[in-house]
Design a protein around this motif. Sequence first.
Motif, PDB file in Angstrom:
ATOM      1  N   LEU A   9      65.914  39.342  69.032  1.00 31.33           N
ATOM      2  CA  LEU A   9      66.226  38.155  68.227  1.00 31.33           C
ATOM      3  C   LEU A   9      64.942  37.427  67.808  1.00 31.33           C
ATOM      4  O   LEU A   9      64.783  37.041  66.650  1.00 31.33           O
ATOM      5  CB  LEU A   9      67.129  37.211  69.015  1.00 31.33           C
ATOM      6  N   PHE A  10      64.026  37.256  68.758  1.00 30.02           N
ATOM      7  CA  PHE A  10      62.778  36.551  68.455  1.00 30.02           C
ATOM      8  C   PHE A  10      61.943  37.322  67.439  1.00 30.02           C
ATOM      9  O   PHE A  10      61.386  36.738  66.501  1.00 30.02           O
ATOM     10  CB  PHE A  10      61.967  36.333  69.731  1.00 30.02           C
ATOM     11  N   ALA A  11      61.847  38.620  67.616  1.00 25.01           N
ATOM     12  CA  ALA A  11      61.026  39.440  66.716  1.00 25.01           C
ATOM     13  C   ALA A  11      61.579  39.436  65.301  1.00 25.01           C
ATOM     14  O   ALA A  11      60.820  39.384  64.319  1.00 25.01           O
ATOM     15  CB  ALA A  11      60.941  40.869  67.249  1.00 25.01           C
ATOM     16  N   ALA A  12      62.909  39.463  65.174  1.00 25.37           N
ATOM     17  CA  ALA A  12      63.523  39.444  63.846  1.00 25.37           C
ATOM     18  C   ALA A  12      63.222  38.126  63.142  1.00 25.37           C
ATOM     19  O   ALA A  12      62.864  38.098  61.950  1.00 25.37           O
ATOM     20  CB  ALA A  12      65.029  39.662  63.963  1.00 25.37           C
ATOM     21  N   GLY A  13      63.356  37.005  63.852  1.00 18.20           N
ATOM     22  CA  GLY A  13      63.078  35.704  63.254  1.00 18.20           C
ATOM     23  C   GLY A  13      61.617  35.500  62.933  1.00 18.20           C
ATOM     24  O   GLY A  13      61.261  34.879  61.915  1.00 18.20           O
ATOM     25  N   ALA A  14      60.735  36.049  63.788  1.00 16.77           N
ATOM     26  CA  ALA A  14      59.299  35.861  63.593  1.00 16.77           C
ATOM     27  C   ALA A  14      58.809  36.481  62.293  1.00 16.77           C
ATOM     28  O   ALA A  14      57.772  36.071  61.764  1.00 16.77           O
ATOM     29  CB  ALA A  14      58.535  36.447  64.774  1.00 16.77           C
ATOM     30  N   LYS A  15      59.546  37.443  61.774  1.00 14.14           N
ATOM     31  CA  LYS A  15      59.152  38.073  60.509  1.00 14.14           C
ATOM     32  C   LYS A  15      59.139  37.071  59.360  1.00 14.14           C
ATOM     33  O   LYS A  15      58.409  37.253  58.384  1.00 14.14           O
ATOM     34  CB  LYS A  15      60.098  39.228  60.186  1.00 14.14           C
ATOM     35  N   VAL A  16      59.951  36.022  59.491  1.00 16.80           N
ATOM     36  CA  VAL A  16      59.951  34.978  58.457  1.00 16.80           C
ATOM     37  C   VAL A  16      59.367  33.667  58.998  1.00 16.80           C
ATOM     38  O   VAL A  16      59.514  32.610  58.398  1.00 16.80           O
ATOM     39  CB  VAL A  16      61.382  34.751  57.908  1.00 16.80           C
ATOM     40  N   GLY A  17      58.724  33.747  60.183  1.00 16.17           N
ATOM     41  CA  GLY A  17      58.043  32.588  60.734  1.00 16.17           C
ATOM     42  C   GLY A  17      58.910  31.618  61.491  1.00 16.17           C
ATOM     43  O   GLY A  17      58.438  30.554  61.890  1.00 16.17           O
ATOM     44  N   LEU A  18      60.188  31.957  61.731  1.00 18.54           N
ATOM     45  CA  LEU A  18      61.106  31.061  62.423  1.00 18.54           C
ATOM     46  C   LEU A  18      61.774  31.810  63.569  1.00 18.54           C
ATOM     47  O   LEU A  18      62.505  32.791  63.338  1.00 18.54           O
ATOM     48  CB  LEU A  18      62.169  30.524  61.464  1.00 18.54           C
ATOM     49  N   ILE A  19      61.543  31.389  64.796  1.00 20.08           N
ATOM     50  CA  ILE A  19      62.077  32.055  65.977  1.00 20.08           C
ATOM     51  C   ILE A  19      63.347  31.323  66.412  1.00 20.08           C
ATOM     52  O   ILE A  19      63.292  30.150  66.811  1.00 20.08           O
ATOM     53  CB  ILE A  19      61.033  32.057  67.106  1.00 20.08           C
ATOM     54  N   PRO A  20      64.508  31.976  66.335  1.00 21.41           N
ATOM     55  CA  PRO A  20      65.768  31.287  66.613  1.00 21.41           C
ATOM     56  C   PRO A  20      65.976  30.991  68.093  1.00 21.41           C
ATOM     57  O   PRO A  20      65.745  31.852  68.935  1.00 21.41           O
ATOM     58  CB  PRO A  20      66.816  32.285  66.105  1.00 21.41           C
ATOM     59  N   VAL A  21      66.396  29.769  68.374  1.00 21.26           N
ATOM     60  CA  VAL A  21      66.742  29.353  69.729  1.00 21.26           C
ATOM     61  C   VAL A  21      68.102  28.673  69.656  1.00 21.26           C
ATOM     62  O   VAL A  21      68.265  27.678  68.937  1.00 21.26           O
ATOM     63  CB  VAL A  21      65.697  28.385  70.317  1.00 21.26           C
ATOM     64  N   ILE A  22      69.069  29.206  70.382  1.00 24.29           N
ATOM     65  CA  ILE A  22      70.421  28.638  70.363  1.00 24.29           C
ATOM     66  C   ILE A  22      70.460  27.412  71.269  1.00 24.29           C
ATOM     67  O   ILE A  22      70.103  27.482  72.454  1.00 24.29           O
ATOM     68  CB  ILE A  22      71.451  29.683  70.827  1.00 24.29           C
ATOM     69  N   LYS A  23      70.866  26.292  70.716  1.00 26.17           N
ATOM     70  CA  LYS A  23      70.918  25.044  71.482  1.00 26.17           C
ATOM     71  C   LYS A  23      71.856  25.191  72.691  1.00 26.17           C
ATOM     72  O   LYS A  23      72.980  25.652  72.564  1.00 26.17           O
ATOM     73  CB  LYS A  23      71.407  23.905  70.591  1.00 26.17           C
ATOM     74  N   GLY A  24      71.370  24.783  73.836  1.00 29.20           N
ATOM     75  CA  GLY A  24      72.172  24.785  75.054  1.00 29.20           C
ATOM     76  C   GLY A  24      72.309  26.137  75.728  1.00 29.20           C
ATOM     77  O   GLY A  24      72.966  26.238  76.775  1.00 29.20           O
ATOM     78  N   ALA A  25      71.692  27.158  75.164  1.00 36.37           N
ATOM     79  CA  ALA A  25      71.850  28.507  75.717  1.00 36.37           C
ATOM     80  C   ALA A  25      70.827  28.778  76.809  1.00 36.37           C
ATOM     81  O   ALA A  25      69.644  28.476  76.668  1.00 36.37           O
ATOM     82  CB  ALA A  25      71.718  29.549  74.616  1.00 36.37           C
ATOM     83  N   ARG A  26      71.306  29.352  77.887  1.00 29.72           N
ATOM     84  CA  ARG A  26      70.444  29.857  78.954  1.00 29.72           C
ATOM     85  C   ARG A  26      70.785  31.324  79.183  1.00 29.72           C
ATOM     86  O   ARG A  26      71.896  31.768  78.909  1.00 29.72           O
ATOM     87  CB  ARG A  26      70.672  29.069  80.249  1.00 29.72           C
TER      88      ARG A  26
ATOM     89  N   LYS B  17      56.288  34.289  72.788  1.00 29.56           N
ATOM     90  CA  LYS B  17      55.176  33.932  71.900  1.00 29.56           C
ATOM     91  C   LYS B  17      53.822  34.121  72.601  1.00 29.56           C
ATOM     92  O   LYS B  17      52.868  34.626  71.998  1.00 29.56           O
ATOM     93  CB  LYS B  17      55.320  32.481  71.437  1.00 29.56           C
ATOM     94  N   ARG B  18      53.756  33.732  73.861  1.00 24.42           N
ATOM     95  CA  ARG B  18      52.488  33.868  74.589  1.00 24.42           C
ATOM     96  C   ARG B  18      52.082  35.329  74.731  1.00 24.42           C
ATOM     97  O   ARG B  18      50.902  35.672  74.603  1.00 24.42           O
ATOM     98  CB  ARG B  18      52.611  33.232  75.975  1.00 24.42           C
ATOM     99  N   HIS B  19      53.048  36.183  74.987  1.00 26.81           N
ATOM    100  CA  HIS B  19      52.736  37.589  75.209  1.00 26.81           C
ATOM    101  C   HIS B  19      52.466  38.341  73.908  1.00 26.81           C
ATOM    102  O   HIS B  19      51.736  39.332  73.911  1.00 26.81           O
ATOM    103  CB  HIS B  19      53.892  38.272  75.964  1.00 26.81           C
ATOM    104  N   THR B  20      53.030  37.884  72.819  1.00 24.21           N
ATOM    105  CA  THR B  20      52.877  38.612  71.554  1.00 24.21           C
ATOM    106  C   THR B  20      51.865  37.973  70.619  1.00 24.21           C
ATOM    107  O   THR B  20      51.423  38.603  69.650  1.00 24.21           O
ATOM    108  CB  THR B  20      54.221  38.704  70.813  1.00 24.21           C
ATOM    109  N   GLY B  21      51.518  36.716  70.870  1.00 27.14           N
ATOM    110  CA  GLY B  21      50.615  36.010  69.968  1.00 27.14           C
ATOM    111  C   GLY B  21      51.278  35.566  68.687  1.00 27.14           C
ATOM    112  O   GLY B  21      50.596  35.234  67.710  1.00 27.14           O
ATOM    113  N   SER B  22      52.590  35.525  68.670  1.00 25.12           N
ATOM    114  CA  SER B  22      53.317  35.123  67.463  1.00 25.12           C
ATOM    115  C   SER B  22      53.058  33.661  67.128  1.00 25.12           C
ATOM    116  O   SER B  22      52.987  32.805  68.017  1.00 25.12           O
ATOM    117  CB  SER B  22      54.821  35.344  67.657  1.00 25.12           C
ATOM    118  N   TRP B  23      52.922  33.383  65.820  1.00 23.39           N
ATOM    119  CA  TRP B  23      52.725  32.010  65.348  1.00 23.39           C
ATOM    120  C   TRP B  23      54.027  31.408  64.818  1.00 23.39           C
ATOM    121  O   TRP B  23      54.024  30.326  64.241  1.00 23.39           O
ATOM    122  CB  TRP B  23      51.659  31.976  64.253  1.00 23.39           C
ATOM    123  N   GLY B  24      55.126  32.099  65.023  1.00 26.01           N
ATOM    124  CA  GLY B  24      56.398  31.593  64.521  1.00 26.01           C
ATOM    125  C   GLY B  24      56.778  30.266  65.157  1.00 26.01           C
ATOM    126  O   GLY B  24      56.419  29.981  66.302  1.00 26.01           O
ATOM    127  N   ARG B  25      57.508  29.459  64.409  1.00 31.55           N
ATOM    128  CA  ARG B  25      57.947  28.152  64.907  1.00 31.55           C
ATOM    129  C   ARG B  25      59.365  28.271  65.464  1.00 31.55           C
ATOM    130  O   ARG B  25      60.229  28.900  64.872  1.00 31.55           O
ATOM    131  CB  ARG B  25      57.941  27.126  63.763  1.00 31.55           C
TER     132      ARG B  25
END
Length: 266
Positions: free
Chosen positions: A152-169, A216-224
């Motif tokens: 999920l993170f890698a797919a979003g990072a392609k457009v610079g936006l890393i998806p995080v579902i609110k309240g999800a653990r 992000k720390r492990h991949t160096g991604s600059w996505g928000r």
Amino acid sequence: MTHICVAGGTGQVGREVVRQALTLGHEVSVISRNPPASGRSVDNDGATYFRADVTAGNGLSAALAGAAVVIDCLEGKSGRALRNFADGGTRLLRAAHAAGVRKAVLLSIINCDKVPLRFYRSKADKEDVYAGSLLETVTVRTTQFHSLPVQLFAAGAKVGLIPVIKGARFQTIAPAEVATALLEAALEEPAQELHRLRTMGGPEVIAMGDLAEAWKRHTGSWGRLLHLPLPGAMGKFLREGRNLVPEQRYGSETFGSWLAKHADSL
């Protein structure tokens, strides 16, 4: 030594089941719609691969011949495989019974019967098939794999936006440790209870935002990080924590340690 047949032995968890079973000295046969080409060097050298398809029943008898236990790691994510997922379980178990297999172990998802989505429903329907089998069965429900949020993170990072579902653990778990649990279930002594259900999760419960920061720390991604609500049944499922089993932690490989181990392929 036990002869183990792994259905879906070329998938993410199936490959680990095959590798670990061979390391322990067991005889291994593998059911796959797309087995390695003859003569090709593969990680799991020593296993016997069979081209077989549970949706049609083709090739199952040969793959199951002589096996004492079958471990079902098959997936049905879309199309015909999803439509026929539970029916495929019926065909596999019938062929296993005819071949003299004594036990079947099924990989499933935590609380799959609590989410009215097709993929989860197919898992629950297959669990019902196993619960009605003539064979001894163990269904092992696990939490999501470490690789799911990474995808999920890698797919979003392609457009610079890393998806995080609110309240999800999440309580993610390493596929290798899931494979270990499946083998433990396959090799244990016969039990008085014919059909058993087990639930297990990873070693820690972490907010999705913290998983994203670690990635992000492990991949160096600059996505928000983009925090989004998830409506519907799946959003409720996650907000209520039904994807978690903090009282049934298994293994020791955390999300962070798994990321470090797979840094070259992230």
